[in-house]
Design a protein around this motif. Structure first.
Motif, short mmCIF file in Angstrom:
data_model
loop_
_atom_site.label_atom_id
_atom_site.label_comp_id
_atom_site.label_asym_id
_atom_site.label_seq_id
_atom_site.Cartn_x
_atom_site.Cartn_y
_atom_site.Cartn_z
N GLU A 136 0.79 -1.42 -0.12
CA GLU A 136 -0.30 -0.09 0.05
C GLU A 136 0.86 1.16 -0.18
N SER A 137 1.80 1.01 0.76
CA SER A 137 3.10 2.22 1.26
C SER A 137 3.52 2.51 -0.70
N GLN A 138 3.66 1.51 -1.54
CA GLN A 138 4.64 1.60 -2.71
C GLN A 138 3.21 1.89 -3.61
N ALA A 139 1.87 1.50 -3.68
CA ALA A 139 1.27 1.95 -4.43
C ALA A 139 0.64 4.04 -4.28
N THR A 140 1.05 3.99 -2.42
CA THR A 140 0.06 5.47 -2.48
C THR A 140 1.46 6.47 -2.98
N LEU A 141 2.57 6.15 -3.18
CA LEU A 141 3.79 7.17 -3.00
C LEU A 141 3.67 7.17 -4.59
N ASP A 142 2.88 5.80 -5.27
CA ASP A 142 3.49 5.65 -6.69
C ASP A 142 1.78 6.79 -7.32
N SER A 143 1.07 7.31 -6.97
CA SER A 143 -0.02 7.86 -7.14
C SER A 143 0.83 9.48 -6.96
N ASN A 144 1.47 9.69 -5.92
CA ASN A 144 2.16 10.82 -6.68
C ASN A 144 1.68 12.14 -5.51
N VAL A 145 -0.52 11.33 -5.51
CA VAL A 145 -1.11 12.21 -3.83
C VAL A 145 -0.10 12.52 -2.69
N ALA A 146 0.63 11.30 -2.24
CA ALA A 146 1.53 11.27 -1.58
C ALA A 146 2.40 12.34 -1.38
N LEU B 233 -7.35 4.30 -0.15
CA LEU B 233 -7.08 3.10 0.76
C LEU B 233 -8.02 1.70 0.41
N TRP B 234 -9.83 2.20 0.81
CA TRP B 234 -10.50 1.06 0.13
C TRP B 234 -11.37 1.29 -1.17
N SER B 235 -11.25 2.79 -1.13
CA SER B 235 -12.17 3.50 -2.93
C SER B 235 -10.97 2.40 -3.68
N LYS C 19 -3.64 -1.29 5.90
CA LYS C 19 -3.73 -0.25 5.11
C LYS C 19 -3.38 0.96 5.64
N TRP C 20 -3.68 0.66 6.87
CA TRP C 20 -3.84 1.69 8.04
C TRP C 20 -2.47 2.30 8.37
N LEU C 21 -1.73 1.06 8.75
CA LEU C 21 -0.01 1.33 9.29
C LEU C 21 0.54 2.13 7.90
N SER C 22 0.30 1.50 6.74
CA SER C 22 1.05 2.23 6.09
C SER C 22 0.87 3.59 5.27
N ALA C 23 -0.72 3.92 5.62
CA ALA C 23 -1.19 5.40 5.88
C ALA C 23 -0.42 6.20 6.57
N LEU C 24 -0.38 5.80 8.43
CA LEU C 24 0.45 6.07 9.16
C LEU C 24 2.34 6.02 9.23
#
Lengths: 251, 255
Positions: free
Chosen positions: B23-33, B82-84, B109-114
């Protein structure tokens, strides 16, 4: 220890009050490749999802390699490989990362994982796209990556929802070869709309209509019956698919 | 039927770790993070530095007092997908077919965002160097402020993850999460809860909600260096509640 690959008993599931599967029961033994046929909305995907554990059915009992999916869902999933109707691949990951992730979640690492990935890469001809992100791959490659992910842990039970959708004729033949190669020690259930596919690889066929099983027959018996009636296997299957659910034909 | 030696599953915590890493990789991949981190840093540090040079007070309290409002708006951008996203891309089925329990998925998923929130908090530490360079710093207050911000981040992300599991649209998830978080924070503001108390004076609903539902007073006491057990229990308890609601929502999605 020996046990049935898949055992489904009294499976029921509704969407908003509309029954999708209604009291379905069947088994698939080790070494069998069973074709799952039926019109759109007949309940094939719902059944496969219930067996794979991605859907909680309203009622019924499902056993996968001897494990009750309701009592021990995680143990059941370790024995199941499921290729969903939609690839279900994470677009941003590379094909190699997807396969490594699936392997790691299933407890595979190091040499065992590498060996398995090498085998799947070779059989499914994935070499050209291993380093590519999934979003950059063609539909055929995406399908094969998803299939490799489903088989990474050498599951005892293989569930395939329209596996050849998006594959070209050569890829379809490669897929059939792979299926026949892995089938002897597995129970395989796959849904398709292509009868030639069933005739090419299946030992048995199940036909669903409106959530009911209307035909459960060995392909060899169907061929004999078709010969006797001077028609084709396709004619028999189509006739069965149009049959009322009460008129079930046993194998 | 023989059992293949390849059929197994990762240990419980390794499963959580693998979910969090993916999930962390996916978040960073989206540039939103990255965009969210930059916006959050600018929105929280710039006003504080401006105020610091105007007042000359060597005190981190204003920074931590303003943080809940900034985080409510920014962390919703991390939790919205995270889920949507899984529902929209139909990858939820992939998660459910893996030998991972719903709790492992929710926690991972929660820990990846944390983790990204922790990165944000670490990136705010130059504020401390600035303060330390201009006079004596009350480290206990700063430690309290960071503990409170970490707990508040967990609270906001758990709330956002739950909201994200109820919709397939990320924008809707963002708007609902941010609005709900702001509303819950606002309930703890004196100006708001006294007005709510005024509507039904005999019930005193405003003060009850401020004390039991809003995390604002807990965050304010953390910002002043007071790490009270009741504040910890409120934030941790509500975080657990939202994670449990997320679990319920995930189970409902498989029916």
């Amino acid at each position: 220890m020996t046990h049935t690959g898949i055992a489904v008993e009294g499976l029921r599931h509704s969407y908003g009050g509309r029954p999708a599967v209604d009291g379905l029961s069947f088994t698939v033994q080790k070494g069998e490749i069973v074709g799952f046929l039926g019109a759109n909305g007949a309940g094939k995907t719902t059944t496969l999802r219930a067996i794979a554990g991605t859907l909680e059915p309203d009622a019924g009992r499902i056993q996968v390699a001897g494990v009750d999916t309701r009592r021990d869902p995680l143990a059941a999933r370790t024995k199941t490989g499921y290729l969903a109707e939609h690839d279900g691949l994470w677009d941003g990951m590379s094909a190699h990362a997807v396969l490594c992730f699936h392997g790691a979640v299933r407890g595979l690492e190091g040499a065992a994982l590498e060996q398995r990935l090498a085998w799947l890469t070779q059989r499914l001809e994935l070499e050209p796209v291993l380093g590519k992100r999934v979003r950059e791959c063609s539909l055929g490659f995406r399908r094969r990556i998803a299939l490799a992910a489903a088989l990474v842990h050498d599951p005892e039970v293989v569930l395939l929802d329209e596996p050849t959708h998006g594959l070209d004729p050569l890829q379809t033949r490669a897929f059939r070869r792979l299926l026949l190669e892995i089938a002897p020690d597995k129970a395989v259930l796959f849904s398709t709309h292509v009868l030639q596919e069933v005739e090419a690889v299946c030992t048995r066929v199940l036909v669903l209509q409106a959530g009911h099983l209307v035909l459960d027959a060995h392909l060899a018996d169907l061929r004999l019956q078709a010969h006797a009636q001077r028609c084709t296997v396709e004619d028999l299957v189509v006739t069965a698919a149009a049959r009322q659910p009460a008129q079930v034909v046993a194998p | 039927m023989t059992t293949s030696s390849l059929q197994g599953r990762a240990s419980w915590w390794r499963g959580v770790y693998l979910v969090a890493r993916r999930e962390s990789q996916a978040t960073l991949d989206s540039n939103v993070a990255v965009a969210t981190l930059i916006v959050a840093l600018v929105a929280s540090i710039a006003p504080f530095v401006h105020g610091f040079f105007l007042s000359g007070l060597v005190d981190a309290t204003p920074f931590f007092l303003a943080l809940p409002w900034t985080l409510a708006l920014c962390l919703a951008a991390l939790s919205m997908r995270l889920w949507s996203e899984d529902v929209r891309l139909r990858t939820l089925e992939t998660w459910r077919a893996l030998p991972l329990s719903p709790l492992q998925l929710v926690l991972g998923k929660w820990l990846s965002a944390l983790l990204l929130h922790v990165v944000y908090l670490l990136l705010t530490t130059p504020v401390l160097w600035l303060l330390a360079a201009h006079g004596p710093v009350e480290w206990s207050r700063i430690a309290g402020g960071y503990v409170g911000s970490l707990l508040l981040g967990g609270w906001l992300l758990a709330l956002g993850a739950w909201i994200s599991s109820t919709t397939r649209d990320q924008t809707t998830a963002y708007v609902l999460s941010a609005l709900l978080a702001l509303a819950l924070l606002a309930l703890g503001d004196l100006r708001v809860w006294t007005v709510v108390d005024g509507w039904l004076p005999q019930v005193q609903a405003g003060s009850w909600l401020a004390a039991h539902l809003s995390p604002l007073s807990a965050c304010q006491s953390f910002a002043r260096g007071l790490v009270g057990l009741d504040a910890v229990v409120l934030l941790v308890g509500q975080t657990a509640l939202y994670l449990w609601l997320n679990l319920r929502s995930l189970r409902a999605m498989t029916r």
